[in-house]
Design a protein around this motif. Sequence first.
Motif, PDB file in Angstrom:
ATOM      1  N   MET A   1     -50.982 -41.483 -28.791  1.00 15.70           N
ATOM      2  CA  MET A   1     -49.847 -40.651 -28.447  1.00 15.70           C
ATOM      3  C   MET A   1     -48.925 -41.348 -27.447  1.00 15.70           C
ATOM      4  N   ASN A   2     -49.514 -42.094 -26.513  1.00 18.08           N
ATOM      5  CA  ASN A   2     -48.697 -42.777 -25.514  1.00 18.08           C
ATOM      6  C   ASN A   2     -47.789 -43.832 -26.136  1.00 18.08           C
ATOM      7  N   LYS A   3     -48.293 -44.512 -27.184  1.00 17.43           N
ATOM      8  CA  LYS A   3     -47.464 -45.521 -27.844  1.00 17.43           C
ATOM      9  C   LYS A   3     -46.250 -44.888 -28.504  1.00 17.43           C
ATOM     10  N   TYR A   4     -46.455 -43.741 -29.129  1.00 20.92           N
ATOM     11  CA  TYR A   4     -45.336 -43.061 -29.781  1.00 20.92           C
ATOM     12  C   TYR A   4     -44.312 -42.581 -28.762  1.00 20.92           C
ATOM     13  N   LEU A   5     -44.793 -42.083 -27.649  1.00 23.25           N
ATOM     14  CA  LEU A   5     -43.883 -41.639 -26.595  1.00 23.25           C
ATOM     15  C   LEU A   5     -43.112 -42.820 -26.009  1.00 23.25           C
ATOM     16  N   ALA A   6     -43.792 -43.942 -25.828  1.00 23.59           N
ATOM     17  CA  ALA A   6     -43.119 -45.136 -25.311  1.00 23.59           C
ATOM     18  C   ALA A   6     -42.061 -45.631 -26.291  1.00 23.59           C
ATOM     19  N   GLU A   7     -42.361 -45.611 -27.571  1.00 24.15           N
ATOM     20  CA  GLU A   7     -41.377 -46.023 -28.571  1.00 24.15           C
ATOM     21  C   GLU A   7     -40.192 -45.063 -28.609  1.00 24.15           C
ATOM     22  N   PHE A   8     -40.464 -43.778 -28.456  1.00 22.38           N
ATOM     23  CA  PHE A   8     -39.380 -42.796 -28.422  1.00 22.38           C
ATOM     24  C   PHE A   8     -38.483 -43.019 -27.211  1.00 22.38           C
ATOM     25  N   ILE A   9     -39.088 -43.229 -26.055  1.00 15.24           N
ATOM     26  CA  ILE A   9     -38.305 -43.457 -24.837  1.00 15.24           C
ATOM     27  C   ILE A   9     -37.504 -44.748 -24.952  1.00 15.24           C
ATOM     28  N   GLY A  10     -38.113 -45.795 -25.505  1.00 15.56           N
ATOM     29  CA  GLY A  10     -37.400 -47.056 -25.684  1.00 15.56           C
ATOM     30  C   GLY A  10     -36.227 -46.934 -26.638  1.00 15.56           C
ATOM     31  N   THR A  11     -36.422 -46.199 -27.725  1.00 17.32           N
ATOM     32  CA  THR A  11     -35.332 -45.990 -28.677  1.00 17.32           C
ATOM     33  C   THR A  11     -34.225 -45.148 -28.065  1.00 17.32           C
ATOM     34  N   PHE A  12     -34.615 -44.109 -27.329  1.00 20.98           N
ATOM     35  CA  PHE A  12     -33.615 -43.290 -26.645  1.00 20.98           C
ATOM     36  C   PHE A  12     -32.819 -44.128 -25.656  1.00 20.98           C
ATOM     37  N   TRP A  13     -33.503 -44.972 -24.906  1.00 20.82           N
ATOM     38  CA  TRP A  13     -32.839 -45.812 -23.912  1.00 20.82           C
ATOM     39  C   TRP A  13     -31.856 -46.774 -24.575  1.00 20.82           C
ATOM     40  N   LEU A  14     -32.251 -47.344 -25.710  1.00 20.61           N
ATOM     41  CA  LEU A  14     -31.373 -48.270 -26.419  1.00 20.61           C
ATOM     42  C   LEU A  14     -30.136 -47.558 -26.955  1.00 20.61           C
ATOM     43  N   VAL A  15     -30.328 -46.394 -27.548  1.00 19.90           N
ATOM     44  CA  VAL A  15     -29.191 -45.650 -28.089  1.00 19.90           C
ATOM     45  C   VAL A  15     -28.298 -45.145 -26.961  1.00 19.90           C
ATOM     46  N   PHE A  16     -28.902 -44.652 -25.895  1.00 20.81           N
ATOM     47  CA  PHE A  16     -28.131 -44.124 -24.768  1.00 20.81           C
ATOM     48  C   PHE A  16     -27.323 -45.225 -24.084  1.00 20.81           C
ATOM     49  N   GLY A  17     -27.958 -46.347 -23.795  1.00 20.90           N
ATOM     50  CA  GLY A  17     -27.276 -47.423 -23.072  1.00 20.90           C
ATOM     51  C   GLY A  17     -26.373 -48.266 -23.945  1.00 20.90           C
ATOM     52  N   GLY A  18     -26.896 -48.728 -25.068  1.00 22.21           N
ATOM     53  CA  GLY A  18     -26.124 -49.622 -25.924  1.00 22.21           C
ATOM     54  C   GLY A  18     -25.028 -48.913 -26.692  1.00 22.21           C
ATOM     55  N   CYS A  19     -25.408 -47.898 -27.436  1.00 24.68           N
ATOM     56  CA  CYS A  19     -24.410 -47.173 -28.233  1.00 24.68           C
ATOM     57  C   CYS A  19     -23.471 -46.366 -27.349  1.00 24.68           C
ATOM     58  N   GLY A  20     -23.965 -45.907 -26.214  1.00 17.98           N
ATOM     59  CA  GLY A  20     -23.090 -45.198 -25.280  1.00 17.98           C
ATOM     60  C   GLY A  20     -21.970 -46.082 -24.769  1.00 17.98           C
ATOM     61  N   SER A  21     -22.296 -47.321 -24.459  1.00 17.39           N
ATOM     62  CA  SER A  21     -21.244 -48.236 -24.005  1.00 17.39           C
ATOM     63  C   SER A  21     -20.289 -48.578 -25.139  1.00 17.39           C
ATOM     64  N   ALA A  22     -20.800 -48.663 -26.369  1.00 13.05           N
ATOM     65  CA  ALA A  22     -19.926 -48.941 -27.509  1.00 13.05           C
ATOM     66  C   ALA A  22     -18.981 -47.774 -27.784  1.00 13.05           C
ATOM     67  N   ILE A  23     -19.419 -46.566 -27.485  1.00  8.51           N
ATOM     68  CA  ILE A  23     -18.555 -45.398 -27.675  1.00  8.51           C
ATOM     69  C   ILE A  23     -17.507 -45.316 -26.567  1.00  8.51           C
ATOM     70  N   PHE A  24     -17.920 -45.603 -25.333  1.00 11.83           N
ATOM     71  CA  PHE A  24     -16.993 -45.485 -24.213  1.00 11.83           C
ATOM     72  C   PHE A  24     -15.996 -46.638 -24.126  1.00 11.83           C
TER      73      PHE A  24
END
Length: 60
Positions: free
Chosen positions: A1-24
């Motif tokens: 379960m911890n691996k799935y949560l870590a992957e979810f957090i990592g994906t969220f972080w990538l979308v939030f930081g990377g795609c967020g900057s591309a949108i702004f």
Amino acid sequence: MNKYLAEFIGTFWLVFGGCGSAIFAPAFPELRIGFLGVALAFDLTVLTGAFALRHISGED
């Protein structure tokens, strides 16, 4: 379960930081983020996510 949560957090972080900057970047041209800023945002989100979550997701 911890691996799935870590992957979810990592994906969220990538979308939030990377795609967020591309949108702004075009939405607020006075910030002058540009292509280099978006590329650096993606690089830094991958770097920080990998360092923060590598011990959980098994990337040692």
